[in-house]
Design a protein around this motif. Sequence first.
Motif, PDB file in Angstrom:
ATOM      1  N   ASP A  21       0.864  -1.183   0.000  1.00  9.53           N
ATOM      2  CA  ASP A  21       0.000   0.000   0.000  1.00  9.53           C
ATOM      3  C   ASP A  21       0.902   1.235   0.000  1.00  9.53           C
ATOM      4  N   LYS A  22       1.068   1.826  -1.176  1.00 10.67           N
ATOM      5  CA  LYS A  22       2.002   2.949  -1.319  1.00 10.67           C
ATOM      6  C   LYS A  22       1.386   4.242  -0.780  1.00 10.67           C
ATOM      7  N   PRO A  23       2.114   4.977   0.051  1.00  7.92           N
ATOM      8  CA  PRO A  23       1.603   6.281   0.490  1.00  7.92           C
ATOM      9  C   PRO A  23       1.761   7.334  -0.603  1.00  7.92           C
ATOM     10  N   ALA A  24       0.909   8.334  -0.579  1.00  5.92           N
ATOM     11  CA  ALA A  24       1.047   9.466  -1.497  1.00  5.92           C
ATOM     12  C   ALA A  24       2.375  10.166  -1.239  1.00  5.92           C
ATOM     13  N   GLY A  25       3.029  10.613  -2.305  1.00  2.00           N
ATOM     14  CA  GLY A  25       4.285  11.347  -2.166  1.00  2.00           C
ATOM     15  C   GLY A  25       5.525  10.494  -2.267  1.00  2.00           C
ATOM     16  N   LEU A  26       5.361   9.165  -2.390  1.00  2.00           N
ATOM     17  CA  LEU A  26       6.511   8.266  -2.510  1.00  2.00           C
ATOM     18  C   LEU A  26       6.597   7.766  -3.948  1.00  2.00           C
ATOM     19  N   LEU A  27       7.776   7.877  -4.555  1.00  2.00           N
ATOM     20  CA  LEU A  27       7.989   7.333  -5.889  1.00  2.00           C
ATOM     21  C   LEU A  27       7.905   5.811  -5.875  1.00  2.00           C
ATOM     22  N   CYS A  28       7.512   5.204  -6.998  1.00  2.00           N
ATOM     23  CA  CYS A  28       7.549   3.747  -7.122  1.00  2.00           C
ATOM     24  C   CYS A  28       8.951   3.258  -7.435  1.00  2.00           C
ATOM     25  N   VAL A  29       9.689   4.007  -8.247  1.00  2.00           N
ATOM     26  CA  VAL A  29      11.059   3.649  -8.626  1.00  2.00           C
ATOM     27  C   VAL A  29      11.941   4.877  -8.430  1.00  2.00           C
ATOM     28  N   PRO A  30      13.267   4.711  -8.358  1.00  2.00           N
ATOM     29  CA  PRO A  30      14.126   5.870  -8.121  1.00  2.00           C
ATOM     30  C   PRO A  30      14.016   6.900  -9.235  1.00  2.00           C
ATOM     31  N   GLY A  31      14.130   8.166  -8.862  1.00  2.00           N
ATOM     32  CA  GLY A  31      14.171   9.251  -9.824  1.00  2.00           C
ATOM     33  C   GLY A  31      15.594   9.745 -10.013  1.00  2.00           C
ATOM     34  N   ARG A  32      15.736  10.878 -10.685  1.00  2.00           N
ATOM     35  CA  ARG A  32      17.057  11.453 -10.910  1.00  2.00           C
ATOM     36  C   ARG A  32      17.458  12.293  -9.700  1.00  2.00           C
ATOM     37  N   GLY A  33      18.679  12.123  -9.250  1.00  2.00           N
ATOM     38  CA  GLY A  33      19.164  12.897  -8.114  1.00  2.00           C
ATOM     39  C   GLY A  33      19.138  12.111  -6.828  1.00  2.00           C
ATOM     40  N   GLU A  34      20.056  12.448  -5.946  1.00  2.00           N
ATOM     41  CA  GLU A  34      20.199  11.744  -4.681  1.00  2.00           C
ATOM     42  C   GLU A  34      18.940  11.824  -3.834  1.00  2.00           C
ATOM     43  N   GLU A  35      18.233  12.949  -3.916  1.00  2.00           N
ATOM     44  CA  GLU A  35      17.048  13.144  -3.078  1.00  2.00           C
ATOM     45  C   GLU A  35      15.855  12.310  -3.537  1.00  2.00           C
ATOM     46  N   LYS A  36      15.965  11.647  -4.712  1.00  2.00           N
ATOM     47  CA  LYS A  36      14.854  10.841  -5.231  1.00  2.00           C
ATOM     48  C   LYS A  36      15.176   9.353  -5.272  1.00  2.00           C
ATOM     49  N   GLN A  37      16.124   8.930  -4.460  1.00  2.00           N
ATOM     50  CA  GLN A  37      16.480   7.509  -4.429  1.00  2.00           C
ATOM     51  C   GLN A  37      15.584   6.706  -3.492  1.00  2.00           C
ATOM     52  N   ASP A  38      14.996   7.360  -2.515  1.00  2.00           N
ATOM     53  CA  ASP A  38      14.049   6.667  -1.643  1.00  2.00           C
ATOM     54  C   ASP A  38      12.760   6.448  -2.427  1.00  2.00           C
ATOM     55  N   CYS A  39      12.314   5.194  -2.512  1.00  2.00           N
ATOM     56  CA  CYS A  39      11.129   4.867  -3.297  1.00  2.00           C
ATOM     57  C   CYS A  39      10.576   3.529  -2.817  1.00  2.00           C
ATOM     58  N   LEU A  40       9.401   3.187  -3.308  1.00  2.00           N
ATOM     59  CA  LEU A  40       8.763   1.942  -2.884  1.00  2.00           C
ATOM     60  C   LEU A  40       9.611   0.720  -3.238  1.00  2.00           C
ATOM     61  N   SER A  41      10.166   0.673  -4.452  1.00  2.00           N
ATOM     62  CA  SER A  41      10.944  -0.498  -4.847  1.00  2.00           C
ATOM     63  C   SER A  41      12.204  -0.648  -3.996  1.00  2.00           C
ATOM     64  N   ALA A  42      12.866   0.470  -3.675  1.00  2.00           N
ATOM     65  CA  ALA A  42      14.063   0.390  -2.836  1.00  2.00           C
ATOM     66  C   ALA A  42      13.722  -0.081  -1.429  1.00  2.00           C
ATOM     67  N   ARG A  43      12.631   0.432  -0.884  1.00  2.00           N
ATOM     68  CA  ARG A  43      12.214  -0.015   0.447  1.00  2.00           C
ATOM     69  C   ARG A  43      11.851  -1.493   0.442  1.00  2.00           C
ATOM     70  N   ALA A  44      11.145  -1.932  -0.627  1.00  2.00           N
ATOM     71  CA  ALA A  44      10.758  -3.336  -0.711  1.00  2.00           C
ATOM     72  C   ALA A  44      11.982  -4.246  -0.805  1.00  2.00           C
ATOM     73  N   MET A  45      12.989  -3.840  -1.583  1.00  2.00           N
ATOM     74  CA  MET A  45      14.162  -4.689  -1.761  1.00  2.00           C
ATOM     75  C   MET A  45      14.985  -4.819  -0.489  1.00  2.00           C
ATOM     76  N   ARG A  46      14.875  -3.850   0.407  1.00  2.00           N
ATOM     77  CA  ARG A  46      15.567  -3.982   1.691  1.00  2.00           C
ATOM     78  C   ARG A  46      14.953  -5.094   2.527  1.00  2.00           C
ATOM     79  N   GLN A  47      13.645  -5.330   2.366  1.00  2.00           N
ATOM     80  CA  GLN A  47      12.966  -6.387   3.121  1.00  2.00           C
ATOM     81  C   GLN A  47      12.869  -7.694   2.342  1.00  2.00           C
ATOM     82  N   TRP A  48      12.718  -7.576   1.029  1.00  2.00           N
ATOM     83  CA  TRP A  48      12.593  -8.751   0.160  1.00  2.00           C
ATOM     84  C   TRP A  48      13.569  -8.554  -1.000  1.00  2.00           C
TER      85      TRP A  48
END
Length: 223
Positions: A21-48
């Motif tokens: 369940d993705k919250p509003a304001g979170l990218l699904c995949v990384p964007g351009r720039g260091e500030e856009k590396q936090d995203c749903l896929s990165a968070r998921a890969m840390r757990q799975w």
Amino acid sequence: MTAPPPLLQPIHEDPYLLVLDKPAGLLCVPGRGEEKQDCLSARAMRQWPDALIVHRLDMGTSGLVVMARGIEMQRALSAAFAERRVHKRYEAIVDGRMPLHEDWSLIDTPLMADWPRRPLQKTDPAGKPSLTRWRALAFASSPGEPEATHVLLEPLTGRSHQLRVHLLSIGHPILGDALYGNAAVQARAPRLLLHASELGLVHPVTQQDLRWKSPSGFSLSRP
């Protein structure tokens, strides 16, 4: 030191796929720039560590996202999306009053990239065929205040920004839409009021017919 993001709480988890369940304001995949590396896929890969993206929601959109576990499942789920074998339903709060009735209505308007204003999309007869079903649930109206409608949406195609552009094309932009709404529409909500509330598919391995729901938290009362 920045605190790590909170652990994801899956709606569904098995050896083959995840539903998050993705919250509003979170990218699904990384964007351009260091500030856009936090995203749903990165968070998921840390757990799975085997989690792989299958489809995306816009950053401003909240709600259900399915992720594959492993490349074979990614291929199977991607094919299900491409072949329109996945049930998707959204909820939105839009500007203006849409007619309330039990039947679904259809927006059948081709879409294409608005190249001078990328990443925006636009309606165009030369664009790709694009279909959206909609049904209004309720509207709100107060003296001196602009009207709004709570609407269900089912995209039958998967074009970029399809729901947002289709609703705009019939005169009902989504409240809080910073890309397609004017200043007044943007100011009426602190976020894009669009939520992926239902997702359904046949599990590629178990062949179970699965459906998941996520409450939007949106509500309007009939006057």
